[in-house]
Design a protein around this motif. Structure first.
Motif, PDB file in Angstrom:
ATOM      1  N   GLU A 129       0.841  -1.187   0.000  1.00  0.00           N
ATOM      2  CA  GLU A 129       0.000   0.000   0.000  1.00  0.00           C
ATOM      3  C   GLU A 129       0.880   1.242   0.000  1.00  0.00           C
ATOM      4  O   GLU A 129       1.785   1.378   0.826  1.00  0.00           O
ATOM      5  N   SER A 130       0.606   2.161  -0.918  1.00  0.00           N
ATOM      6  CA  SER A 130       1.369   3.407  -1.009  1.00  0.00           C
ATOM      7  C   SER A 130       0.766   4.461  -0.083  1.00  0.00           C
ATOM      8  O   SER A 130      -0.353   4.296   0.410  1.00  0.00           O
ATOM      9  N   ASP A 132      -0.647   7.133  -0.776  1.00  0.00           N
ATOM     10  CA  ASP A 132      -1.920   7.674  -1.270  1.00  0.00           C
ATOM     11  C   ASP A 132      -3.059   6.662  -1.200  1.00  0.00           C
ATOM     12  O   ASP A 132      -4.179   6.934  -1.642  1.00  0.00           O
ATOM     13  N   GLY A 133      -2.780   5.464  -0.649  1.00  0.00           N
ATOM     14  CA  GLY A 133      -3.817   4.453  -0.465  1.00  0.00           C
ATOM     15  C   GLY A 133      -3.961   3.462  -1.594  1.00  0.00           C
ATOM     16  O   GLY A 133      -4.736   2.500  -1.483  1.00  0.00           O
ATOM     17  N   SER A 134      -3.250   3.647  -2.706  1.00  0.00           N
ATOM     18  CA  SER A 134      -3.322   2.678  -3.796  1.00  0.00           C
ATOM     19  C   SER A 134      -2.593   1.396  -3.393  1.00  0.00           C
ATOM     20  O   SER A 134      -1.664   1.416  -2.577  1.00  0.00           O
ATOM     21  N   VAL A 135      -3.035   0.271  -3.954  1.00  0.00           N
ATOM     22  CA  VAL A 135      -2.502  -1.046  -3.583  1.00  0.00           C
ATOM     23  C   VAL A 135      -1.899  -1.721  -4.803  1.00  0.00           C
ATOM     24  O   VAL A 135      -2.539  -1.816  -5.859  1.00  0.00           O
ATOM     25  N   LEU A 136      -0.668  -2.182  -4.654  1.00  0.00           N
ATOM     26  CA  LEU A 136       0.042  -2.885  -5.720  1.00  0.00           C
ATOM     27  C   LEU A 136       0.139  -4.364  -5.368  1.00  0.00           C
ATOM     28  O   LEU A 136       0.812  -4.726  -4.393  1.00  0.00           O
ATOM     29  N   ASP A 212     -11.594  -7.007  -5.260  1.00  0.00           N
ATOM     30  CA  ASP A 212     -10.272  -7.094  -5.866  1.00  0.00           C
ATOM     31  C   ASP A 212      -9.195  -6.988  -4.785  1.00  0.00           C
ATOM     32  O   ASP A 212      -9.493  -6.992  -3.585  1.00  0.00           O
ATOM     33  N   TRP A 213      -7.931  -6.901  -5.211  1.00  0.00           N
ATOM     34  CA  TRP A 213      -6.837  -6.884  -4.244  1.00  0.00           C
ATOM     35  C   TRP A 213      -6.894  -5.640  -3.348  1.00  0.00           C
ATOM     36  O   TRP A 213      -6.587  -5.725  -2.150  1.00  0.00           O
ATOM     37  N   ALA A 214      -7.276  -4.515  -3.897  1.00  0.00           N
ATOM     38  CA  ALA A 214      -7.397  -3.300  -3.090  1.00  0.00           C
ATOM     39  C   ALA A 214      -8.497  -3.460  -2.038  1.00  0.00           C
ATOM     40  O   ALA A 214      -8.358  -3.013  -0.896  1.00  0.00           O
ATOM     41  N   ASP A 215      -9.603  -4.108  -2.426  1.00  0.00           N
ATOM     42  CA  ASP A 215     -10.686  -4.358  -1.475  1.00  0.00           C
ATOM     43  C   ASP A 215     -10.220  -5.281  -0.356  1.00  0.00           C
ATOM     44  O   ASP A 215     -10.569  -5.091   0.819  1.00  0.00           O
TER      45      ASP A 215
END
Length: 262
Positions: A129-130, A132-136, A212-215
């Protein structure tokens, strides 16, 4: 730093074949995460007198120690040494050439004040998790890319795909597989938190399609690692009779989730 680790066996009557650890050196500088999912062999044996749990514990212990003490080694070098060390512990009693000799998937993460290094081998998942909240998602998806038509039997899979080019790789007795891991690094400032999960926990995404992965990462962050395992168990139980999503898979699998935030 906050860490959370949850691991549950698929069947309480059988040992959990997953392994997980988070190590923080006494120096206070950096740390490491190790996650393994032991591969359950089919009926008929694997040429080894030891259990998969024994293997996971030995390999996981070696990975933890080397990750924390040998910062001069790359993560593939650490995995190779840990595989060699574990193989040496039972080479005299077991047939390590057997295609089903005890083995495991691997997620290995090491961080310092400036960098986060990672290694993924086979189908456990690492999520970064970055700020800014985005997930890789960092995945080794080779097993999922193998055509189902080629997975007709355990014998055929072992002979043509397991730990072979064009197939998929797991950590077993040959340190060479470390060269086939998915590896990379990111600036420490670009990673706010991370989660590592065995495929028993990633069923929430990959089997049941709940998000998804972010969820999934958001669920771990908001409700905790235990909530992920609990949700998966409820979904498995609900599908145990009709098997719409589970198909021929085991109803419950060992499930492990690790969360680290700094």
């Amino acid at each position: 730093m906050r860490t959370e680790l949850v691991s549950e066996p698929g069947d309480p009557a059988h040992p959990n074949e997953d392994f997980a650890s988070v190590g923080l050196p006494a120096s206070g500088q950096g740390g490491a995460l190790v996650l393994l999912d032991g591969v359950t062999p089919p009926a008929g044996g694997d040429g080894c007198v030891h259990s998969v749990s024994w293997f996971s514990a030995h390999l996981g212990g070696a990975l933890t120690e080397l990750s924390l003490t040998r910062r001069d080694l790359t993560l593939p070098e650490i995995l190779a040494r840990a595989i060699s060390r574990t193989a040496g512990a039972h080479a005299g009693t077991c047939d390590l050439s057997h295609p089903r000799t005890p083995q495991a998937t691997v997620v290995l993460v090491r961080w310092s004040a400036t960098e986060v290094e990672y290694l993924v081998l086979s189908d456990s998942a690492l999520l970064l998790e970055s700020p800014d909240g985005s997930v890789l998602p960092l995945l080794d998806d080779r097993l999922s890319r193998v055509p189902l038509a080629t997975l007709t039997s355990a014998a055929r899979t072992d002979a043509t795909l397991r730990n072979k080019e064009g197939g998929f790789f797991t950590a077993a007795a040959d340190p060479w597989v470390a060269t086939r891991a998915v590896t990379g690094s990111a600036p420490r400032s670009a990673v706010r938190a991370l989660a590592a999960l065995t495929d028993g926990a990633t069923r929430w995404v990959e089997t049941f399609g709940e998000g998804d992965w972010a969820d999934l990462f958001a669920l771990v962050r908001k409700e905790g690692a235990q909530a992920v395992v609990d949700r998966v168990r409820a979904l498995e139980t609900a599908d145990a009779e009709q098997r719409v999503r589970l198909g021929r898979s085991k109803t419950h699998d060992d499930a492990t989730a690790v969360f680290v935030e700094w």
